[in-house]
Design an enzyme around this catalytic site. Structure first.
Site, mmCIF file in Angstrom:
data_model
loop_
_atom_site.group_PDB
_atom_site.id
_atom_site.type_symbol
_atom_site.label_atom_id
_atom_site.label_comp_id
_atom_site.label_asym_id
_atom_site.label_seq_id
_atom_site.Cartn_x
_atom_site.Cartn_y
_atom_site.Cartn_z
ATOM 1 N N GLY A 115 32.618 67.630 89.061
ATOM 2 C CA GLY A 115 31.885 66.696 89.657
ATOM 3 C C GLY A 115 30.316 67.164 89.409
ATOM 4 C CB CYS A 116 27.510 64.794 89.042
ATOM 5 S SG CYS A 116 27.319 63.628 90.128
ATOM 6 C CG HIS A 117 26.784 65.105 94.057
ATOM 7 N ND1 HIS A 117 25.375 64.755 94.034
ATOM 8 C CD2 HIS A 117 27.447 64.074 94.163
ATOM 9 C CE1 HIS A 117 25.262 63.569 94.415
ATOM 10 N NE2 HIS A 117 26.524 63.073 94.395
#
Length: 316
Positions: A115-117
């Site tokens: 995931g990006c976060h």
């Protein structure tokens, strides 16, 4: 050799971005599905098993279904959903995470794209836990500001097709996932070695893409290396020679415009830029990345290159 690649779910934001990168990739040929048959289970199964590499750009349940449809022993799968990120049968697709992670990706037929976060957080925290600088039981917090493209088509439409009254309400950053149960939390804990997930507060801003992930620390929380500058040296040593993770100069004066750090500063790259600010008492760690680049589609193509034994930067 030209590799055949299929994007299952190419009409979504991540799928479109992956397809865009693959179209300029010199070593792949895209297998295209007839738009009228994109929900045809048999046709998708045929293409999944015909491909050398297939990207799953689907909701979690659909990604699990597609993974089950792929019975070919030669097809390599890269799942962009949350479905398999903490599944021990899938390699976690963040090659810079640890010295062994790139080899795990290269040898796997099943890779879960991060995931990006979580990408920004894990790259900040994992080196410090591994080195014993940050105790695994530390109670951490994390805040992450992202552009609205991170929410996919629905959120993009909300921002870009809003009426005037709604547009006025969307002018400032907005907190979300206030249940404190964001879907990236399991990988943020499992892949850093923390004994508990951080208190994570994501925000979405009124711009298309780009993100900054921040982790604040007090020097007394650290087991060793108790100043911001020493912590910067620890991270710089960990990522020395990395192609896509770059540790910026301490306090990064050249990156701060009038005291402000632009969350869009890494856009259109596959970089995760790490910053360290602070002093002998308080420390702020930051990751800046393109949420559609190193935070999603760029990372997926990088993982494909590693799995195929190609230079990591091809198509990026």
């Amino acid at each position: 050799m030209m590799y055949q690649v299929f994007v299952d779910g190419q009409e979504g934001t991540t799928g479109l971005q992956i397809k865009e990168r693959l179209e300029r990739h010199p070593e792949v040929t895209l297998l295209e599905i007839d738009p009228a048959r994109r929900k045809d289970r048999d046709e998708r199964q045929r293409l999944l098993n015909e491909a050398d590499v297939a990207f799953l750009c689907l909701p979690d349940a659909a990604a699990r279904e597609s993974a089950g449809l792929c019975t070919s022993g030669s097809t390599r799968l890269i799942d962009a959903s949350t479905a398999h990120r903490v599944d021990p049968d899938w390699a976690y697709g963040l090659p810079e995470l640890s010295p062994v992670q790139r080899a795990a990706i290269a040898s796997s037929k099943r890779v879960a794209n991060p995931g990006c976060h979580a990408t920004g957080f894990n790259l900040l925290v994992r080196p410090l836990v591994d080195a014993g600088v940050l105790p695994a039981g530390t109670a951490l917090s994390c805040q992450s500001l992202t552009g609205y493209s991170g929410g996919g088509k629905g959120l993009i439409e909300r921002y870009e097709q809003a009426d005037e009254a709604t547009r006025q309400r969307l002018q400032g950053p907005s907190h979300y996932a206030l249940s404190l149960a964001h879907k990236h939390l399991p990988e943020m804990q499992a892949l850093t070695g923390l004994t508990a997930p951080p208190v994570f507060t994501p925000l979405v801003g009124p711009y298309y893409k780009g993100m900054v992930v921040t982790v604040p620390l007090h020097a007394w929380q650290l087991a060793s290396v108790r100043t911001a500058q020493a912590l910067h040296a620890e991270l710089a040593n960990y990522y020395a020679g990395s192609r896509f993770v770059t540790v910026q100069p301490f306090s990064a004066d050249g990156q701060v415009d009038g005291g402000f750090l632009d969350p869009q500063g890494a856009n259109d790259t596959n970089e995760n830029q790490i910053f360290v600010f602070g002093d002998d008492e308080r420390i702020l760690l930051l990751s800046r990345l393109d949420n559609l680049g190193k935070g999603a589609s760029g990372a997926a193509v990088q993982n494909m290159n590693i799995m195929l034994g190609l230079p990591e930067e091809l198509g990026l």
